[in-house]
Design a protein around this motif. Structure first.
Motif, PDB file in Angstrom:
ATOM      1  N   PHE A  93       0.836  -1.198   0.000  1.00 22.21           N
ATOM      2  CA  PHE A  93       0.000   0.000   0.000  1.00 22.21           C
ATOM      3  C   PHE A  93       0.873   1.251   0.000  1.00 22.21           C
ATOM      4  O   PHE A  93       0.628   2.190  -0.756  1.00 22.21           O
ATOM      5  CB  PHE A  93      -0.941   0.032   1.213  1.00 22.21           C
ATOM      6  CG  PHE A  93      -1.670   1.336   1.325  1.00 22.21           C
ATOM      7  CD1 PHE A  93      -2.847   1.551   0.634  1.00 22.21           C
ATOM      8  CD2 PHE A  93      -1.152   2.378   2.086  1.00 22.21           C
ATOM      9  CE1 PHE A  93      -3.504   2.776   0.697  1.00 22.21           C
ATOM     10  CE2 PHE A  93      -1.796   3.605   2.158  1.00 22.21           C
ATOM     11  CZ  PHE A  93      -2.975   3.804   1.465  1.00 22.21           C
ATOM     12  N   ALA A  94       1.886   1.266   0.848  1.00 21.08           N
ATOM     13  CA  ALA A  94       2.740   2.449   0.984  1.00 21.08           C
ATOM     14  C   ALA A  94       3.462   2.767  -0.323  1.00 21.08           C
ATOM     15  O   ALA A  94       3.476   3.924  -0.767  1.00 21.08           O
ATOM     16  CB  ALA A  94       3.745   2.236   2.116  1.00 21.08           C
ATOM     17  N   TYR A  95       4.048   1.761  -0.942  1.00 12.79           N
ATOM     18  CA  TYR A  95       4.721   1.991  -2.224  1.00 12.79           C
ATOM     19  C   TYR A  95       3.716   2.441  -3.284  1.00 12.79           C
ATOM     20  O   TYR A  95       3.967   3.375  -4.045  1.00 12.79           O
ATOM     21  CB  TYR A  95       5.444   0.723  -2.700  1.00 12.79           C
ATOM     22  CG  TYR A  95       6.771   0.493  -2.032  1.00 12.79           C
ATOM     23  CD1 TYR A  95       7.887   1.242  -2.389  1.00 12.79           C
ATOM     24  CD2 TYR A  95       6.921  -0.478  -1.050  1.00 12.79           C
ATOM     25  CE1 TYR A  95       9.119   1.030  -1.783  1.00 12.79           C
ATOM     26  CE2 TYR A  95       8.150  -0.700  -0.438  1.00 12.79           C
ATOM     27  CZ  TYR A  95       9.241   0.060  -0.808  1.00 12.79           C
ATOM     28  OH  TYR A  95      10.457  -0.145  -0.202  1.00 12.79           O
ATOM     29  N   GLY A  96       2.586   1.769  -3.328  1.00 16.05           N
ATOM     30  CA  GLY A  96       1.570   2.110  -4.323  1.00 16.05           C
ATOM     31  C   GLY A  96       0.984   3.493  -4.121  1.00 16.05           C
ATOM     32  O   GLY A  96       0.746   4.227  -5.086  1.00 16.05           O
ATOM     33  N   ALA A  97       0.755   3.856  -2.873  1.00 18.45           N
ATOM     34  CA  ALA A  97       0.189   5.179  -2.584  1.00 18.45           C
ATOM     35  C   ALA A  97       1.153   6.283  -3.000  1.00 18.45           C
ATOM     36  O   ALA A  97       0.742   7.278  -3.612  1.00 18.45           O
ATOM     37  CB  ALA A  97      -0.153   5.291  -1.098  1.00 18.45           C
ATOM     38  N   CYS A  98       2.423   6.113  -2.699  1.00 20.44           N
ATOM     39  CA  CYS A  98       3.409   7.127  -3.103  1.00 20.44           C
ATOM     40  C   CYS A  98       3.507   7.219  -4.621  1.00 20.44           C
ATOM     41  O   CYS A  98       3.551   8.320  -5.178  1.00 20.44           O
ATOM     42  CB  CYS A  98       4.773   6.823  -2.490  1.00 20.44           C
ATOM     43  SG  CYS A  98       4.872   7.217  -0.738  1.00 20.44           S
ATOM     44  N   LEU A  99       3.527   6.085  -5.279  1.00 23.92           N
ATOM     45  CA  LEU A  99       3.576   6.080  -6.740  1.00 23.92           C
ATOM     46  C   LEU A  99       2.342   6.770  -7.314  1.00 23.92           C
ATOM     47  O   LEU A  99       2.445   7.614  -8.207  1.00 23.92           O
ATOM     48  CB  LEU A  99       3.678   4.643  -7.259  1.00 23.92           C
ATOM     49  CG  LEU A  99       3.640   4.461  -8.776  1.00 23.92           C
ATOM     50  CD1 LEU A  99       4.777   5.213  -9.454  1.00 23.92           C
ATOM     51  CD2 LEU A  99       3.680   2.975  -9.116  1.00 23.92           C
ATOM     52  N   PHE A 100       1.187   6.436  -6.787  1.00 22.22           N
ATOM     53  CA  PHE A 100      -0.052   7.044  -7.259  1.00 22.22           C
ATOM     54  C   PHE A 100      -0.030   8.560  -7.068  1.00 22.22           C
ATOM     55  O   PHE A 100      -0.413   9.312  -7.966  1.00 22.22           O
ATOM     56  CB  PHE A 100      -1.255   6.432  -6.538  1.00 22.22           C
ATOM     57  CG  PHE A 100      -2.569   7.009  -6.979  1.00 22.22           C
ATOM     58  CD1 PHE A 100      -3.125   6.661  -8.202  1.00 22.22           C
ATOM     59  CD2 PHE A 100      -3.249   7.903  -6.172  1.00 22.22           C
ATOM     60  CE1 PHE A 100      -4.341   7.198  -8.615  1.00 22.22           C
ATOM     61  CE2 PHE A 100      -4.457   8.448  -6.569  1.00 22.22           C
ATOM     62  CZ  PHE A 100      -5.011   8.095  -7.796  1.00 22.22           C
ATOM     63  N   LEU A 101       0.425   9.014  -5.910  1.00 26.22           N
ATOM     64  CA  LEU A 101       0.472  10.456  -5.656  1.00 26.22           C
ATOM     65  C   LEU A 101       1.396  11.174  -6.635  1.00 26.22           C
ATOM     66  O   LEU A 101       1.062  12.249  -7.136  1.00 26.22           O
ATOM     67  CB  LEU A 101       0.920  10.739  -4.224  1.00 26.22           C
ATOM     68  CG  LEU A 101      -0.064  10.383  -3.117  1.00 26.22           C
ATOM     69  CD1 LEU A 101       0.544  10.700  -1.757  1.00 26.22           C
ATOM     70  CD2 LEU A 101      -1.392  11.097  -3.292  1.00 26.22           C
ATOM     71  N   VAL A 102       2.545  10.580  -6.906  1.00 26.96           N
ATOM     72  CA  VAL A 102       3.480  11.206  -7.845  1.00 26.96           C
ATOM     73  C   VAL A 102       2.862  11.271  -9.240  1.00 26.96           C
ATOM     74  O   VAL A 102       2.872  12.325  -9.886  1.00 26.96           O
ATOM     75  CB  VAL A 102       4.832  10.459  -7.884  1.00 26.96           C
ATOM     76  CG1 VAL A 102       5.696  10.952  -9.042  1.00 26.96           C
ATOM     77  CG2 VAL A 102       5.570  10.632  -6.565  1.00 26.96           C
ATOM     78  N   LEU A 103       2.315  10.157  -9.695  1.00 25.05           N
ATOM     79  CA  LEU A 103       1.730  10.139 -11.038  1.00 25.05           C
ATOM     80  C   LEU A 103       0.525  11.072 -11.129  1.00 25.05           C
ATOM     81  O   LEU A 103       0.333  11.760 -12.137  1.00 25.05           O
ATOM     82  CB  LEU A 103       1.349   8.713 -11.439  1.00 25.05           C
ATOM     83  CG  LEU A 103       2.522   7.741 -11.589  1.00 25.05           C
ATOM     84  CD1 LEU A 103       2.018   6.353 -11.960  1.00 25.05           C
ATOM     85  CD2 LEU A 103       3.550   8.248 -12.587  1.00 25.05           C
TER      86      LEU A 103
END
Length: 161
Positions: A93-103
């Motif tokens: 979740f943490a990796y995905g959330a950060c990636l999602f926020l950047v994109l």
């Protein structure tokens, strides 16, 4: 790197989205692990990782850590589509959330030209094909936002361990 009112506002709104996605993630799982602490760790790491390793290598690393299926579940958590969401491990979740926020932020700033944050491979292709001059304008607009997310995470979530 300049910090504008729009940058702060975007970070605050997105941080609220993070907290709501965490609430949904906790509801979708039986684990009592601290999603917030995991997110805090990733939010602390991503700005320096982008500066030292580069934007695209950092984003593809985060994508590798979350995986395609879990990333789509994270996107669904952010979009409130929790009826079909499989439980997501806190680290993913943490990796995905950060990636999602950047994109998401890059799309808001107009750097992804029609690519949706829910389609990371398409976003990566857009970034890889970006003109060097345009790419040089990207980081000064992205990093202040990520630093705001980082500060909010430090204030709201406990450290891991």
């Amino acid at each position: 790197m300049s910090l504008t009112a729009e940058t702060i506002s975007a970070a605050l709104m997105d941080f609220r989205r993070v907290k709501e996605a965490i609430r949904r993630a906790v509801q979708a799982t039986s684990k009592k692990e601290d999603f917030g602490s995991k997110f805090r760790t990733r939010a602390l790491d991503i700005p320096s990782s982008i500066v030292t390793s580069g934007l695209l290598p950092t984003l593809t690393f985060y994508y590798a850590k979350v995986g395609s299926t879990s990333y789509q579940n994270v996107v669904a958590l952010f979009e409130g589509k929790t009826k079909k969401v499989e439980p997501v491990e806190p680290d993913k979740f943490a990796y995905g959330a950060c990636l999602f926020l950047v994109l998401r932020r890059l799309a808001e700033l107009g750097f992804l030209e029609g690519a949706a944050p829910s389609e990371p491979l398409t976003c990566f292709e857009k970034l890889a094909q970006m003109e060097p001059l345009r790419l040089s304008m990207l980081l000064p607009r992205l990093l202040p936002y990520l630093l705001e997310i980082r500060k909010l995470s430090e204030a709201e979530f406990k450290p891991e361990g």
